[in-house]
Enzyme design. Structure first.
Site, mmCIF file in Angstrom:
data_model
loop_
_atom_site.group_PDB
_atom_site.id
_atom_site.type_symbol
_atom_site.label_atom_id
_atom_site.label_comp_id
_atom_site.label_asym_id
_atom_site.label_seq_id
_atom_site.Cartn_x
_atom_site.Cartn_y
_atom_site.Cartn_z
ATOM 1 N N HIS A 254 0.818 -1.205 0.000
ATOM 2 C CA HIS A 254 0.000 0.000 0.000
ATOM 3 C C HIS A 254 0.853 1.258 0.000
ATOM 4 O O HIS A 254 0.447 2.291 -0.553
ATOM 5 C CB HIS A 254 -0.958 -0.003 1.186
ATOM 6 C CG HIS A 254 -2.082 -0.977 1.036
ATOM 7 N ND1 HIS A 254 -2.980 -1.250 2.046
ATOM 8 C CD2 HIS A 254 -2.463 -1.743 -0.016
ATOM 9 C CE1 HIS A 254 -3.862 -2.151 1.621
ATOM 10 N NE2 HIS A 254 -3.552 -2.464 0.378
ATOM 11 N N HIS A 386 -3.620 -6.697 -10.936
ATOM 12 C CA HIS A 386 -2.343 -6.111 -10.528
ATOM 13 C C HIS A 386 -1.242 -6.357 -11.557
ATOM 14 O O HIS A 386 -0.487 -5.442 -11.901
ATOM 15 C CB HIS A 386 -1.913 -6.667 -9.170
ATOM 16 C CG HIS A 386 -2.720 -6.144 -8.021
ATOM 17 N ND1 HIS A 386 -2.579 -4.864 -7.533
ATOM 18 C CD2 HIS A 386 -3.681 -6.727 -7.269
ATOM 19 C CE1 HIS A 386 -3.406 -4.679 -6.520
ATOM 20 N NE2 HIS A 386 -4.087 -5.793 -6.337
#
Length: 411
Positions: A254, A386
């Site tokens: 993150h 992703h």
């Protein structure tokens, strides 16, 4: 600092070809994407449908997102795949009675069903890609999803999104989280690029400003979990450290993902609180790299660390590496600083050697601390989002969203 006389990888036609080839290989993964209940199926390690899993709305939205965008790039077959799984967002995964979207196809009849901001962020993202690709229901679904976000999740007082409601919208959980808000920033930037009102970009900026403030107060490690009044809960899930969506501690991936999003936001908006988004992105990036990177004969990124930067969950997840690649590519091209190019090459080397599955397709979603395939946190290979985005972010010039980058390139 520039790279001197050495050419950057993304200026090399051979590297661009490699990225294009890898994105195509990823998008070919899966014998079928269609779940019998509507939406996208969970894929196992070999790309076969795993019907032990229901159709998850976030996986459905991610698959629709990448294939709609692939269709913008002229990839044959992707539009049909996108249309079929997107239909699940229009039908079986949509709550026609109460509004919004179920978490999965099994929730329509579950008394314990909830509705999450995380899932709705991905519905916004998929609808943005559908609208950009010209799907006849894309803009309508985007407007509907944004209406739900405005009515149920957006909290004007705090400038953040709430997290979890009961399925009938009668009770809001006290938990607040950064993960859903991070994906909401990505989705809202894409939504405006797909034609949504600019108020949504302004709301994305408010979220970014809040996250920068919390990170600065915490040595650039981003608190993930909060109370209803947005007070950080740093010890949340200390007894469930490998939780898929709410792990304890700082989540390395993150830090990278926020770094990339801040640079993207800086291209279209200014901080309302005077933050320098690019400098903040650099701070988040370097903290994540310093804490998470494990050098040696089997290098890689740990999943999480504690608040002093010590590893907690040492399994390596593919999405963490993907976000490191995306952040390095974005910062390298935006700042022209050589250190990000160096990292970019290193991160792709690790991906090519340990994560790309040349036998069964896609990428291993998890490897252990010795870079051997594992399934402690994740099983199967349900998610192309992703890895495909890592190839695209590496391939195309930085932009406010992938919708803008690929749409503009296809013109």
């Amino acid at each position: 600092m520039s790279s001197g006389h050495r050419r950057s990888w993304w200026t090399l036609p051979s590297h661009q070809l490699w990225l294009d080839t890898e994105s195509s290989r990823l998008l070919d993964f899966g014998t079928s994407l269609d779940h019998p209940a509507g939406g996208a199926v969970w894929l196992d390690d070999r790309g076969n449908p795993d019907l032990d899993h229901p159709a998850h709305t976030y996986i459905t939205a991610r698959m629709a997102h990448v294939h709609f965008l692939a269709s913008l790039l002229g990839r044959p077959g992707s539009r049909r795949k996108a249309d079929r799984v997107f239909d699940g967002l229009l039908t079986s995964l949509r709550d026609s009675e109460n509004g919004g979207w179920f978490e999965s196809s099994s929730d329509a009849t579950s008394p314990d069903a909830v509705k999450n901001a995380y899932t709705h962020a991905f519905v916004v993202l998929a609808a943005s890609a559908a609208a950009a690709a010209g799907h006849p229901d894309g803009r309508g679904l985007l407007d509907e999803a944004l209406d739900i976000v405005a009515a149920r999740f957006w909290d004007e007082q705090y400038g953040m999104c709430a997290d979890t409601w009961t399925a009938d919208w009668t009770e809001l959980d006290d938990y607040r989280g950064i993960n859903a808000n991070m994906h909401m920033v990505e989705a809202l930037l894409a939504a405006v690029d797909a034609g949504a009102p600019t108020i949504w970009r302004e709301r994305a900026v408010r979220i970014c400003d809040n996250v920068i403030g919390w990170a600065q107060e915490n040595d650039h490690r981003i608190p993930e979990h909060f109370t209803a009044q947005w007070i950080p809960q740093l010890e949340f899930n200390s007894d469930d450290t490998a939780n898929q969506f709410k792990p304890y501690g700082a989540t390395v991936g993150h830090g990278f993902e926020w770094a990339r999003l801040l640079v993207q936001a800086s291209m279209v908006a200014a901080s309302a609180q005077g933050h320098d988004y690019v400098e903040s992105a650099k701070s988040l990036y370097h903290r994540a790299a310093q804490d998470g990177w494990q050098p040696g004969p089997t290098p890689g990124f740990v999943y999480t660390t504690d608040w002093s930067g010590q590893p907690v969950v040492t399994e390596r997840l593919h999405w963490v590496l993907c976000e490191a690649i995306g952040a390095a590519a974005t910062l390298a091209r935006h700042t022209r600083e050589d250190r990000y190019e160096q990292d970019y090459r290193t991160w792709w080397d690790v991906a090519a050697e340990y994560f790309v599955d040349h036998v069964d397709g896609s990428w291993h979603h998890e490897v252990d601390s010795n870079n051997r395939p594992a399934a402690t946190v994740w099983s199967g290979k349900p998610d192309l989002y992703h890895a495909v985005q890592a190839t695209w972010i590496s391939r195309y010039a930085p932009s406010s969203s992938m919708v803008a980058a690929l749409r503009d390139d296809s013109r």
